[in-house]
Design a protein around this motif. Structure first.
Motif, mmCIF file in Angstrom:
data_model
loop_
_atom_site.group_PDB
_atom_site.id
_atom_site.type_symbol
_atom_site.label_atom_id
_atom_site.label_comp_id
_atom_site.label_asym_id
_atom_site.label_seq_id
_atom_site.Cartn_x
_atom_site.Cartn_y
_atom_site.Cartn_z
ATOM 1 N N LEU A 115 -6.749 53.565 11.290
ATOM 2 C CA LEU A 115 -6.260 54.897 11.179
ATOM 3 C C LEU A 115 -6.539 55.444 9.724
ATOM 4 C CD1 LEU A 115 -2.753 54.718 12.598
ATOM 5 C CD2 LEU A 115 -4.651 55.786 13.851
ATOM 6 N N HIS A 116 -7.027 56.534 9.418
ATOM 7 C CA HIS A 116 -7.237 57.179 8.336
ATOM 8 C C HIS A 116 -6.279 58.256 7.882
ATOM 9 C CE1 HIS A 116 -11.635 55.715 7.967
ATOM 10 N NE2 HIS A 116 -11.335 55.506 9.210
ATOM 11 N N PHE A 117 -5.800 58.220 6.724
ATOM 12 C CA PHE A 117 -4.719 59.454 6.142
ATOM 13 C C PHE A 117 -5.246 59.962 5.080
ATOM 14 C CE2 PHE A 117 -1.716 56.693 8.715
ATOM 15 C CZ PHE A 117 -1.846 57.452 9.940
ATOM 16 N N GLN A 118 -4.457 59.952 3.928
ATOM 17 C CA GLN A 118 -4.871 60.581 2.814
ATOM 18 C C GLN A 118 -5.965 59.925 1.911
ATOM 19 O OE1 GLN A 118 -1.079 61.530 0.733
ATOM 20 N NE2 GLN A 118 -1.406 63.589 0.961
ATOM 21 N N GLU A 119 -7.177 59.925 2.275
ATOM 22 C CA GLU A 119 -7.822 59.116 1.445
ATOM 23 C C GLU A 119 -9.419 59.530 1.419
ATOM 24 O OE1 GLU A 119 -10.462 57.933 3.459
ATOM 25 O OE2 GLU A 119 -9.906 57.877 5.442
ATOM 26 N N CYS A 120 -10.280 58.689 0.803
ATOM 27 C CA CYS A 120 -11.770 59.118 0.509
ATOM 28 C C CYS A 120 -12.807 58.609 1.261
ATOM 29 C CB CYS A 120 -12.098 59.039 -0.849
ATOM 30 S SG CYS A 120 -12.167 57.382 -1.520
ATOM 31 N N THR A 121 -12.116 57.821 2.353
ATOM 32 C CA THR A 121 -13.287 56.832 3.020
ATOM 33 C C THR A 121 -13.827 56.102 2.222
ATOM 34 O OG1 THR A 121 -13.298 58.765 4.441
ATOM 35 C CG2 THR A 121 -14.634 57.047 5.110
ATOM 36 N N GLY A 122 -13.550 55.739 0.980
ATOM 37 C CA GLY A 122 -14.394 54.763 0.154
ATOM 38 C C GLY A 122 -14.012 53.221 0.576
ATOM 39 N N CYS A 123 -12.829 53.163 1.118
ATOM 40 C CA CYS A 123 -12.577 51.849 1.587
ATOM 41 C C CYS A 123 -13.681 51.323 2.656
ATOM 42 C CB CYS A 123 -11.154 51.737 1.772
ATOM 43 S SG CYS A 123 -10.157 51.776 0.598
#
Lengths: 364, 214
Positions: A55-63
């Motif tokens: 799941l993706h929430f408040q993030e930059c997708t850097g991980c």
């Protein structure tokens, strides 16, 4: 980008050699012996391995990027190809209703069995409206999916501790997974971004031993976050010898001396960066001349800044404008005021004595 | 004037005092260096280890500091009359009154004061705060000294936060001890001048004097 849907037999673009290599890297990161590698391989290729929902929430997708962009494909491919990744917004082929269906099918079919990976912080203010996917808030999605997962891996400092959106003044009330989820085991793989090896190691540990690795008090795996960066740093000898870069670009910096005085937070940060390193080319920030910024620690945006000074800029509650970085200079000023007060006090005492005359007491 | 001699301070209290005082001098000196190392040797192929030496002294002094605090903790309950917390903390109406009497004496409003054989209660209150500051200092210190211990990590996270936050509090509290030392030295000398009770020498020989009531 559909290869993540292949099962192991079809995942032909990972050579066996590369696959074994990836498992070996993970085993080394966890401190397991070479003889454990076949067991990891067996677990990672088992047909009964659990599916993964990401799941993706408040993030930059850097991980996610750090997993996908590895120049050496082994770790990324191992994660994406050998694990049954059923839902991952960035790399999945499905979209819209199809994607939603895939998520719901997985959590219903594999209830209590699938691994949940969460990337990004979860906003809680105003009912969590600051992050919504398919019309549902991040809080609602997490509350729906988390209780059905076998275990949760929070990847990155946002999912573990709230990350940059949780920095002061935290306008959206962002928190990490552990602040919202109870009852499901959680592993925190913190870092901005974390090393993919630590993620892979945790997943393989779970698949192989059917339990999560040993954790520290912040829920991070001890194998990766059990020691401070400082204690494995290649520049540590320069620290002990008192050889420092005073400013970036000076002679000490060119000589590769310790970055302590230009704000390196290695002495305050738990992570295995000096030994695991990044991008399969053996580098990490300190090896290329930049100090550690402490990205694996809670509140690092608040407590580790300014990044190029030793002392943090944490606001002291109740001190008005707050003591920012200048604890030392503030201390000197207070000391000056104290000295002045002491001087005035002594002067008043002497003055009073002079005015009143020296009425000495009888003494025997 | 005739004076009565009192045995005010036990040997353990005097030992505690000097271990505490000297360890603070060592801790502040080396602590300031560790925070901002001002030597920059630029010499390679030698072994002088200034940072390692400073940290070594800092840690040894930290253990002396801890030992001193434990001795004082023991004396708070099992020391002589002057050394027990009941005598000098603002816990009784009589003691609270003494705080104000002492404040008046120090601000030259009154000349009499409320003389005590042990600590006056204003000093005692500050010593109580110093004791708490010392406890925080040694807890944060051990948290940083043993970063791999889960026990210290549990305490440290609960009381201070991350290593960096603990380090910042540790640094701020250092300034408290510097200020305390300045104020303490000034006030004992001032008291020694104002009240002829042998205050300064009492911390060496344990004896204080009081005018005999005729």
């Amino acid at each position: 980008m559909s290869r993540q849907f292949h099962n192991k037999e079809a995942a032909t673009d990972v050579s066996r050699r590369g696959f074994i290599k990836g498992c070996t890297i993970a085993a080394a990161a966890m401190g397991l012996s070479e003889s454990m590698v076949p067991k990891l391989v067996e677990a990672a290729t088992s047909p009964t391995r659990p599916p993964v929902v990401w799941l993706h929430f408040q993030e930059c997708t850097g991980c996610t990027e750090t997993l996908l962009r590895a120049s050496h494909p082994d770790v990324g491919s191992l994660i994406l190809d050998t694990i049954s990744l059923d839902y991952h917004e960035t790399v999945m082929a499905a979209a819209g209703h199809q994607a939603e269906k895939s998520l719901h099918d997985t959590i219903e079919k594999y209830e209590g069995k699938f691994l949940l990976v969460v990337e990004g912080g979860i906003p809680t203010k105003d009912g969590g409206i600051y992050c919504q996917i398919a019309g549902k808030t991040a809080m609602a999605i997490l509350a729906e999916v988390a209780p059905k997962a076998a275990a949760i891996i929070a990847i990155g400092t946002c999912a573990t501790f709230g990350g940059i959106q949780a920095a002061q003044p935290n306008p959206t009330g962002a928190v990490g997974v552990k602040d919202l989820v109870q009852g499901t085991p959680i592993v925190n793989i913190s870092g901005c971004p974390p090393n993919p090896v630590n993620f892979l190691g945790t997943v393989l540990h779970y698949l192989t031993f059917k339990r999560l690795p040993a954790l520290d008090k912040l829920g991070r795996p001890r194998f990766a976050y059990g020691r401070k960066i400082h204690d494995h740093c290649e520049r540590r000898a320069h620290f002990d010898e008192g050889r420092f870069a005073e400013v970036f670009g000076d002679e000490g910096h060119k000589q590769g001396y310790c970055l302590y005085k230009v704000g390196c937070k290695g002495p305050e940060t738990y992570a295995n960066c000096p030994s695991a390193r990044f991008n399969d080319v053996g580098v990490w920030p300190v090896s290329v001349g930049h100090g550690c910024v402490g990205c694996t620690e809670p509140n690092f945006w608040d407590s580790m800044t300014p990044f190029y000074e030793r002392l943090p800029g944490v606001n002291i509650p109740g001190s008005g404008e707050g003591i920012v970085t200048g604890a030392g200079s503030a201390g000197k000023k207070i000391l000056g005021v104290t000295a002045a007060a002491v001087g005035i006090h002594a002067a008043v005492g002497i003055g009073k004595k002079v005015l009143k005359g020296n009425k000495s007491e009888d003494q025997e | 004037m005739l004076y009565v001699q009192h045995h005010a301070w036990s040997i353990l209290l005097r030992l505690y005092h000097w271990c505490f005082a000297l360890s603070i001098v060592a801790l502040v000196t080396t602590g300031l260096y560790i925070n901002a190392p001002w030597t920059n040797t630029m010499i390679e192929g030698s072994s002088s280890f200034p940072m390692a030496t400073m940290r070594y002294i800092h840690f040894i002094a930290g253990f002396v500091f801890t030992g001193a605090i434990l001795a004082r903790l023991y004396l708070l309950f099992f020391g002589n009359k002057q050394e027990r917390f009941w005598d000098f903390l603002p816990v009784t109406p009589k003691n609270i009154k003494n705080v104000f009497e002492t404040l008046k004496l120090y601000s030259y409003i009154s000349d009499k004061g409320d003389h005590r054989i042990g600590h006056n209660v204003l000093a005692g209150t500050i010593y109580g705060l110093t004791f708490l500051a010392a406890a925080a200092q040694l807890t944060s210190g051990f948290y940083m000294l043993y970063p791999e211990s889960l026990a210290w990590q549990g305490w440290g996270l609960m009381l201070f936060g991350t290593q960096q936050e603990a380090r910042f509090i540790h640094h701020l509290l250092m300034w408290y001890f510097i200020l305390f030392a300045v104020a303490h030295l000034y006030l004992v000398i001032w008291n020694d001048v104002k009240t002829k009770e042998g205050l300064v020498s009492s911390i060496f020989n344990g004896t204080k004097y009081e005018p005999k009531k005729l």
